[in-house]
Design a protein around this motif. Structure first.
Motif, PDB file in Angstrom:
ATOM      1  N   ALA A  30       2.858  16.935  -9.569  1.00  6.06           N
ATOM      2  CA  ALA A  30       4.021  16.422 -10.302  1.00  6.06           C
ATOM      3  C   ALA A  30       5.312  16.829  -9.607  1.00  6.06           C
ATOM      4  CB  ALA A  30       4.000  16.938 -11.743  1.00  6.06           C
ATOM      5  N   SER A  31       5.373  18.056  -9.146  1.00  7.81           N
ATOM      6  CA  SER A  31       6.566  18.561  -8.478  1.00  7.81           C
ATOM      7  C   SER A  31       6.848  17.797  -7.183  1.00  7.81           C
ATOM      8  CB  SER A  31       6.384  20.050  -8.181  1.00  7.81           C
ATOM      9  OG  SER A  31       7.441  20.538  -7.406  1.00  7.81           O
ATOM     10  N   GLN A  51      11.002  11.533  -5.261  1.00  5.13           N
ATOM     11  CA  GLN A  51      11.684  10.543  -6.091  1.00  5.13           C
ATOM     12  C   GLN A  51      10.872   9.259  -6.212  1.00  5.13           C
ATOM     13  OE1 GLN A  51      15.647  10.258  -4.426  1.00  5.13           O
ATOM     14  NE2 GLN A  51      16.224  12.236  -5.281  1.00  5.13           N
ATOM     15  N   LEU A  52       9.591   9.443  -6.521  1.00  5.81           N
ATOM     16  CA  LEU A  52       8.680   8.317  -6.694  1.00  5.81           C
ATOM     17  C   LEU A  52       8.230   8.237  -8.143  1.00  5.81           C
ATOM     18  CD1 LEU A  52       6.397   8.875  -3.559  1.00  5.81           C
ATOM     19  CD2 LEU A  52       8.059   7.030  -3.870  1.00  5.81           C
ATOM     20  N   SER A  53       8.143   7.035  -8.656  1.00  9.87           N
ATOM     21  CA  SER A  53       7.572   6.842  -9.986  1.00  9.87           C
ATOM     22  C   SER A  53       6.050   6.787  -9.857  1.00  9.87           C
ATOM     23  CB  SER A  53       8.089   5.538 -10.603  1.00  9.87           C
ATOM     24  OG  SER A  53       7.536   4.435  -9.906  1.00  9.87           O
ATOM     25  N   LEU A  54       5.367   6.895 -10.986  1.00 11.23           N
ATOM     26  CA  LEU A  54       3.909   6.764 -10.981  1.00 11.23           C
ATOM     27  C   LEU A  54       3.498   5.404 -10.414  1.00 11.23           C
ATOM     28  CD1 LEU A  54       3.173   8.290 -14.504  1.00 11.23           C
ATOM     29  CD2 LEU A  54       2.701   9.364 -12.296  1.00 11.23           C
ATOM     30  N   ARG A  55       4.214   4.374 -10.805  1.00  5.21           N
ATOM     31  CA  ARG A  55       3.894   3.022 -10.315  1.00  5.21           C
ATOM     32  C   ARG A  55       4.141   2.871  -8.808  1.00  5.21           C
ATOM     33  NH1 ARG A  55       2.316  -0.086 -14.366  1.00  5.21           N
ATOM     34  NH2 ARG A  55       3.188   0.205 -16.426  1.00  5.21           N
ATOM     35  N   GLN A  56       5.184   3.518  -8.316  1.00  4.65           N
ATOM     36  CA  GLN A  56       5.456   3.459  -6.874  1.00  4.65           C
ATOM     37  C   GLN A  56       4.334   4.127  -6.077  1.00  4.65           C
ATOM     38  OE1 GLN A  56       9.393   5.221  -7.124  1.00  4.65           O
ATOM     39  NE2 GLN A  56      10.315   3.323  -6.350  1.00  4.65           N
ATOM     40  N   VAL A  57       3.817   5.234  -6.592  1.00  2.00           N
ATOM     41  CA  VAL A  57       2.698   5.897  -5.917  1.00  2.00           C
ATOM     42  C   VAL A  57       1.481   4.973  -5.916  1.00  2.00           C
ATOM     43  CG1 VAL A  57       1.084   7.845  -5.991  1.00  2.00           C
ATOM     44  CG2 VAL A  57       3.535   8.222  -6.396  1.00  2.00           C
ATOM     45  N   GLU A  58       1.240   4.329  -7.048  1.00  2.00           N
ATOM     46  CA  GLU A  58       0.118   3.390  -7.127  1.00  2.00           C
ATOM     47  C   GLU A  58       0.277   2.290  -6.071  1.00  2.00           C
ATOM     48  OE1 GLU A  58      -2.206   1.117 -10.636  1.00  2.00           O
ATOM     49  OE2 GLU A  58      -0.045   0.693 -10.571  1.00  2.00           O
ATOM     50  N   GLU A  59       1.459   1.712  -5.979  1.00  7.18           N
ATOM     51  CA  GLU A  59       1.708   0.641  -5.008  1.00  7.18           C
ATOM     52  C   GLU A  59       1.580   1.140  -3.575  1.00  7.18           C
ATOM     53  OE1 GLU A  59       5.512  -1.049  -5.980  1.00  7.18           O
ATOM     54  OE2 GLU A  59       4.881  -1.487  -8.034  1.00  7.18           O
ATOM     55  N   GLN A  60       2.202   2.296  -3.288  1.00 12.90           N
ATOM     56  CA  GLN A  60       2.189   2.810  -1.914  1.00 12.90           C
ATOM     57  C   GLN A  60       0.810   3.308  -1.488  1.00 12.90           C
ATOM     58  OE1 GLN A  60       5.442   5.494  -1.019  1.00 12.90           O
ATOM     59  NE2 GLN A  60       6.917   4.159  -2.032  1.00 12.90           N
ATOM     60  N   ASN A 105      -1.554   4.460 -11.483  1.00 11.24           N
ATOM     61  CA  ASN A 105      -0.513   5.264 -12.139  1.00 11.24           C
ATOM     62  C   ASN A 105      -1.090   6.017 -13.334  1.00 11.24           C
ATOM     63  OD1 ASN A 105       0.312   3.788 -14.739  1.00 11.24           O
ATOM     64  ND2 ASN A 105       0.424   2.136 -13.246  1.00 11.24           N
ATOM     65  N   ALA A 106      -2.035   5.435 -14.031  1.00 13.31           N
ATOM     66  CA  ALA A 106      -2.648   6.106 -15.186  1.00 13.31           C
ATOM     67  C   ALA A 106      -3.449   7.329 -14.738  1.00 13.31           C
ATOM     68  CB  ALA A 106      -3.545   5.143 -15.943  1.00 13.31           C
ATOM     69  N   TYR A 107      -4.189   7.190 -13.643  1.00 12.52           N
ATOM     70  CA  TYR A 107      -4.990   8.310 -13.139  1.00 12.52           C
ATOM     71  C   TYR A 107      -4.080   9.420 -12.624  1.00 12.52           C
ATOM     72  CZ  TYR A 107      -8.768  10.808 -10.832  1.00 12.52           C
ATOM     73  OH  TYR A 107      -9.681  11.765 -10.458  1.00 12.52           O
ATOM     74  N   LEU A 108      -3.012   9.041 -11.926  1.00  8.59           N
ATOM     75  CA  LEU A 108      -2.070  10.038 -11.430  1.00  8.59           C
ATOM     76  C   LEU A 108      -1.428  10.781 -12.597  1.00  8.59           C
ATOM     77  CD1 LEU A 108      -0.698  11.399  -9.053  1.00  8.59           C
ATOM     78  CD2 LEU A 108       0.990   9.553  -9.053  1.00  8.59           C
ATOM     79  N   SER A 109      -1.118  10.080 -13.662  1.00 12.28           N
ATOM     80  CA  SER A 109      -0.568  10.716 -14.849  1.00 12.28           C
ATOM     81  C   SER A 109      -1.550  11.755 -15.402  1.00 12.28           C
ATOM     82  CB  SER A 109      -0.254   9.666 -15.921  1.00 12.28           C
ATOM     83  OG  SER A 109       0.192  10.300 -17.101  1.00 12.28           O
ATOM     84  N   GLN A 110      -2.830  11.416 -15.429  1.00 11.83           N
ATOM     85  CA  GLN A 110      -3.853  12.358 -15.892  1.00 11.83           C
ATOM     86  C   GLN A 110      -3.956  13.567 -14.962  1.00 11.83           C
ATOM     87  OE1 GLN A 110      -7.368   9.934 -16.259  1.00 11.83           O
ATOM     88  NE2 GLN A 110      -6.936   9.479 -18.407  1.00 11.83           N
ATOM     89  N   LEU A 111      -3.796  13.335 -13.677  1.00 13.38           N
ATOM     90  CA  LEU A 111      -3.803  14.447 -12.720  1.00 13.38           C
ATOM     91  C   LEU A 111      -2.621  15.380 -12.967  1.00 13.38           C
ATOM     92  CD1 LEU A 111      -4.685  12.733  -9.315  1.00 13.38           C
ATOM     93  CD2 LEU A 111      -6.036  14.438 -10.532  1.00 13.38           C
TER      94      LEU A 111
END
Length: 121
Positions: free
Chosen positions: A10-11, A17-26, A33-39
Motif C-alpha cells: 500500500a505504501s 501515485q497509482l490508483s488500484l485501477r491503474q495498477v490493474e491496467e499497467q 484492483n479487487a485482488y490488490l485491495s485484498q493484498l
C-alpha cells in the motif's frame, strides 16, 4: 520494525501515485484492483510468486524482499540489511530534503543511545 506485506504494498503504490485501477491496467490485468485491495488490507497474505513478481516489476522494487514479506523466503538477518541510502525508505521517491531530514533524525536517535537514553520512551 519490518512492515507487513500489506503495509509495504500500500505504501509503495501510494508513493508511486497509482490508483488500484491503474495498477490493474499497467499489470495487463494480471493483478486485478479487487485482488490488490485484498493484498493491501491484509485479507490475502501470501499471493502467488507470479503476482509478487508482476508488482515488483511494475513498482520497480525488489522481488526478493516481497518474497520475504510473503514468507516464501526467510527474512534477511538484521545485520545484513542494506546500507547506504536511507534503507527503510529506499523504494520511496524521497526528495533530497526528505532524505536529509531522515538522516538527521537518525543521527539524533543514535546520539540518544550514546547518551544512555536508549530504550526510554
Amino acid at each position: 520494525m519490518k512492515p507487513t506485506l500489506a503495509q509495504y504494498l500500500a505504501s509503495i503504490r501510494r508513493d508511486r501515485q497509482l490508483s488500484l485501477r491503474q495498477v490493474e491496467e499497467q499489470s495487463g490485468k494480471e493483478v486485478s484492483n479487487a485482488y490488490l485491495s485484498q493484498l493491501e488490507t491484509g485479507k490475502v497474505t501470501q499471493p502467488s510468486p507470479n503476482v509478487l513478481h508482476t508488482l515488483a516489476e511494475l513498482y520497480g522494487i525488489d522481488y526478493i524482499y516481497l518474497m520475504q514479506l510473503a514468507n516464501y523466503l526467510p527474512a534477511e538477518r538484521e545485520d545484513s540489511q542494506r546500507h547506504g541510502r536511507v534503507a527503510t525508505f529506499a523504494e520511496h521517491n524521497l526528495t533530497q530534503d526528505e532524505e536529509g531530514e531522515l538522516l538527521e533524525f537518525l543521527q539524533f536517535i543514535r546520539s540518544r543511545r550514546k547518551d544512555g537514553q536508549a530504550g526510554r520512551q
